[in-house]
Enzyme design. Structure first.
Site, PDB file in Angstrom:
ATOM      1  N   CYS A 146      13.375  38.570  67.356  1.00 10.75           N
ATOM      2  CA  CYS A 146      12.249  39.300  66.758  1.00 10.75           C
ATOM      3  C   CYS A 146      12.538  40.789  66.595  1.00 10.75           C
ATOM      4  O   CYS A 146      12.863  41.479  67.563  1.00 10.75           O
ATOM      5  CB  CYS A 146      11.005  39.108  67.609  1.00 10.75           C
ATOM      6  N   CYS A 177      -1.647  38.620  57.216  1.00 14.02           N
ATOM      7  CA  CYS A 177      -1.005  38.615  58.535  1.00 14.02           C
ATOM      8  C   CYS A 177      -1.276  39.966  59.186  1.00 14.02           C
ATOM      9  O   CYS A 177      -0.928  41.005  58.620  1.00 14.02           O
ATOM     10  CB  CYS A 177       0.503  38.392  58.347  1.00 14.02           C
ATOM     11  N   CYS A 210       5.777  45.602  70.938  1.00 17.01           N
ATOM     12  CA  CYS A 210       5.517  44.410  71.753  1.00 17.01           C
ATOM     13  C   CYS A 210       6.322  44.518  73.034  1.00 17.01           C
ATOM     14  O   CYS A 210       7.448  45.005  73.025  1.00 17.01           O
ATOM     15  CB  CYS A 210       5.914  43.144  70.986  1.00 17.01           C
ATOM     16  N   CYS A 215       8.750  36.877  58.029  1.00 17.56           N
ATOM     17  CA  CYS A 215       8.431  36.685  59.447  1.00 17.56           C
ATOM     18  C   CYS A 215       9.495  37.309  60.355  1.00 17.56           C
ATOM     19  O   CYS A 215      10.678  37.141  60.135  1.00 17.56           O
ATOM     20  CB  CYS A 215       8.339  35.199  59.727  1.00 17.56           C
ATOM     21  N   CYS A 255      11.336  38.967  72.442  1.00 16.80           N
ATOM     22  CA  CYS A 255      11.937  37.689  72.043  1.00 16.80           C
ATOM     23  C   CYS A 255      13.238  37.992  71.290  1.00 16.80           C
ATOM     24  O   CYS A 255      13.316  38.949  70.520  1.00 16.80           O
ATOM     25  CB  CYS A 255      10.983  36.900  71.154  1.00 16.80           C
ATOM     26  N   GLU A 312       1.948  47.254  60.685  1.00 22.15           N
ATOM     27  CA  GLU A 312       2.007  46.655  59.362  1.00 22.15           C
ATOM     28  C   GLU A 312       1.052  45.479  59.226  1.00 22.15           C
ATOM     29  O   GLU A 312       0.811  44.742  60.182  1.00 22.15           O
ATOM     30  CB  GLU A 312       3.440  46.208  59.076  1.00 22.15           C
TER      31      GLU A 312
HETATM   32  S1  SF4 Z   1       7.944  37.184  68.586  1.00 20.32           S
HETATM   33 FE1  SF4 Z   1       8.099  39.434  68.619  1.00 20.32          FE
HETATM   34  S2  SF4 Z   1       6.004  40.197  68.415  1.00 20.32           S
HETATM   35 FE2  SF4 Z   1       5.890  37.988  69.005  1.00 20.32          FE
HETATM   36  S3  SF4 Z   1       5.752  38.006  71.271  1.00 20.32           S
HETATM   37 FE3  SF4 Z   1       7.954  37.827  70.762  1.00 20.32          FE
HETATM   38  S4  SF4 Z   1       8.710  39.981  70.744  1.00 20.32           S
HETATM   39 FE4  SF4 Z   1       6.466  40.048  70.617  1.00 20.32          FE
END
Ligand code: SF4
Length: 366
Positions: free
Chosen positions: A116, A102, A109, A342, A113, A89
C-alpha cells in the site's frame, strides 16, 4: 462549530442546546447535504432569527480543493487540504449505471500494509466527521448535483455508492466514520441505501464489532492472503487479529446484516499470493463465512518491490474460486493516469511516525 460533520442526532442535540425544535435540525441537515448550502443566508425556509443565531455560533466548512484531475476513463480525483500540513484524496469512479466515490478516513495510515502506497507515507491524524462527509459534499458540488433543483436525491444521483477505501483504516477512526456513514444513509442527508455504503478494513476486530452495533453498512475486508504466515507479512495487523479471529468477527458482523455478505478484497501479487494452491486455500476460508471475492490487480509504486500478477494468472485464480462455487470478480484498473487506482492514494501527509517516506507526493491539477 462546523455543522458539516453533525449527523441527525448531533444536530438535534445542538438545536436542543440553542432552544430550537428537532424538525428545524432536520431542515438544516437537508439544506447542507441535499442542497449543498454553505451559508445560512441561503436557507430561505428557516426563520431569519434562527439563521442569525446559527451564523453566530456555527459554520459550514468543507476541506479546500487544491487539486482536481480527470483521467481519460472519466475517473476524477480531488486533492483536499484539511489543514496546513495535510491533504487527502477522494476519487470518483463513473461506471455504467453507477458512480462510486472513494473517500479517505485518515491523513496517512498507521498500519503499513506491504502493498500500500498510503501506508508507506506514515500517519499524521484522524480526519474529523466534517472532513470525511466533506469529501462527499464537495464531490456532489463538483459534479453539479447540488446545483440541480432539489439537490441530492431528487433524481440527480451522480454518486450512487460510497466506499471507505481511500487513505487510512476507517475502523481506527470510528468516532468520525460512524457519523459520516450515518449522514450518507440518512434520508435528510444523502439517502444512500445501507448496502451502497461500504466500509473497508484490514481486519481491526474491535472496530468491526462496534460498526456492526452502531451502523452496519456493507463491509469489505482486505484479506490478501489465505494463511496467517503470509498475511502477517502483507497485512501486519494480522499479528494482532489473525485469520481465525477475523472470520469470527465477520460472522458476528453478518448477524447485524443478515442478508449481506462480506466482500474479501484480494490484491494480486505476482509469485506472492496468486498460485492455484492459494486459491484453493481461500475456498477453505470461504466455507466459514458468507462472502464473495474481489481480485485487485496490484498497482506497482516506487520502492514496493512487488509486481502485479499477469492477466492470465488472475483469470486462472478467479476460475479456481468460481469453480469452487464462489463469486469472484476482478476489479478493472481505473484512473491510472492520475494515480487514482487502488493503493495509489498518496495525498500529502505530515508524517508524525518514524516511517521513511518512499512514495513521492502526488498532486493533480485541473
Ligand atoms: S491498505 Fe493501506 S490504507 Fe489500508 S490499512 Fe493497509 S496501510 Fe492502511
Amino acid at each position: 462549530m462546523n455543522l458539516l460533520g453533525l449527523d441527525a442526532q448531533g444536530m438535534e442535540r445542538l438545536f436542543a442546546i440553542i432552544g430550537e425544535k428537532p424538525f428545524r435540525a432536520r431542515q438544516v441537515l437537508k439544506w447542507i447535504h441535499r442542497r449543498g448550502a454553505a451559508d445560512f443566508g441561503a436557507m430561505t425556509d428557516i426563520a431569519k432569527d434562527l439563521r442569525a443565531k446559527l451564523a453566530a455560533v456555527a459554520t459550514i466548512e468543507p476541506p479546500v480543493v487544491i487539486g482536481d484531475g480527470t483521467a481519460a476513463d472519466g475517473t476524477r480525483k480531488w486533492l483536499l487540504k484539511v489543514d496546513g500540513a495535510n491533504a487527502v484524496e477522494a476519487v470518483f469512479i463513473p461506471e455504467d449505471g453507477r458512480g462510486t466515490l472513494c473517500v479517505s478516513s485518515q491523513a496517512g495510515c498507521t498500519l503499513d500494509c506491504e502493498f500500500c502506497s498510503t501506508g508507506k507515507q506514515g500517519f499524521n491524524r484522524n480526519l474529523t466527521a466534517a472532513e470525511i462527509i466533506g469529501q462527499l459534499w464537495l464531490a456532489n458540488r463538483a459534479l453539479g448535483v447540488h446545483g440541480q433543483p432539489g439537490g441530492v436525491g431528487a433524481g440527480n444521483r451522480a454518486i450512487s455508492n460510497v466506499v471507505f477505501m481511500g487513505m487510512g483504516e476507517p475502523m481506527l477512526n470510528l468516532d468520525a466514520v460512524i457519523p459520516a456513514a450515518r449522514l450518507m444513509i440518512d434520508e435528510n442527508g444523502y439517502g444512500l441505501s445501507r448496502r451502497r455504503v461500504t466500509v473497508s478494513t484490514s481486519g481491526v476486530v474491535p472496530g468491526m464489532d462496534r460498526l456492526a452495533a452502531e451502523c452496519p453498512v456493507a463491509l469489505a475486508v482486505s484479506l490478501h492472503a489465505p494463511d496467517d504466515a503470509l498475511r502477517d507479512r502483507l497485512v501486519p495487523i494480522n499479528r494482532k487479529y489473525p485469520i481465525r479471529a477475523l472470520l469470527a468477527a465477520c460472522n458476528r458482523y453478518l448477524e447485524h446484516a443478515p442478508r449481506d455478505f462480506i466482500t474479501f478484497e484480494y490484491v494480486m501479487l505476482d509469485g506472492v499470493n496468486d498460485s492455484d494452491a492459494q486459491a484453493q486455500a481461500l475456498l477453505g476460508i470461504a466455507a466459514r463465512v458468507r462472502c464473495k471475492f474481489n481480485l485487485i490487480p496490484f498497482n506497482p509504486f516506487p520502492g514496493s518491490g512487488l509486481k502485479r500478477s499477469g492477466a492470465e494468472r488472475i483469470r486462472r485464480f478467479a476460475e479456481v474460486l468460481q469453480r469452487g462455487g464462489l463469486t469472484a470478480t476482478t476489479r478493472k484498473t481505473r484512473g491510472d493516469g492520475i494515480d487514482a487506482a487502488c493503493g495509489q492514494l498518496a495525498g500529502d501527509v505530515a508524517d508524525r511516525t518514524r516511517r521513511t517516506r518512499t512514495v513521492p507526493i502526488t498532486e493533480v491539477r485541473a
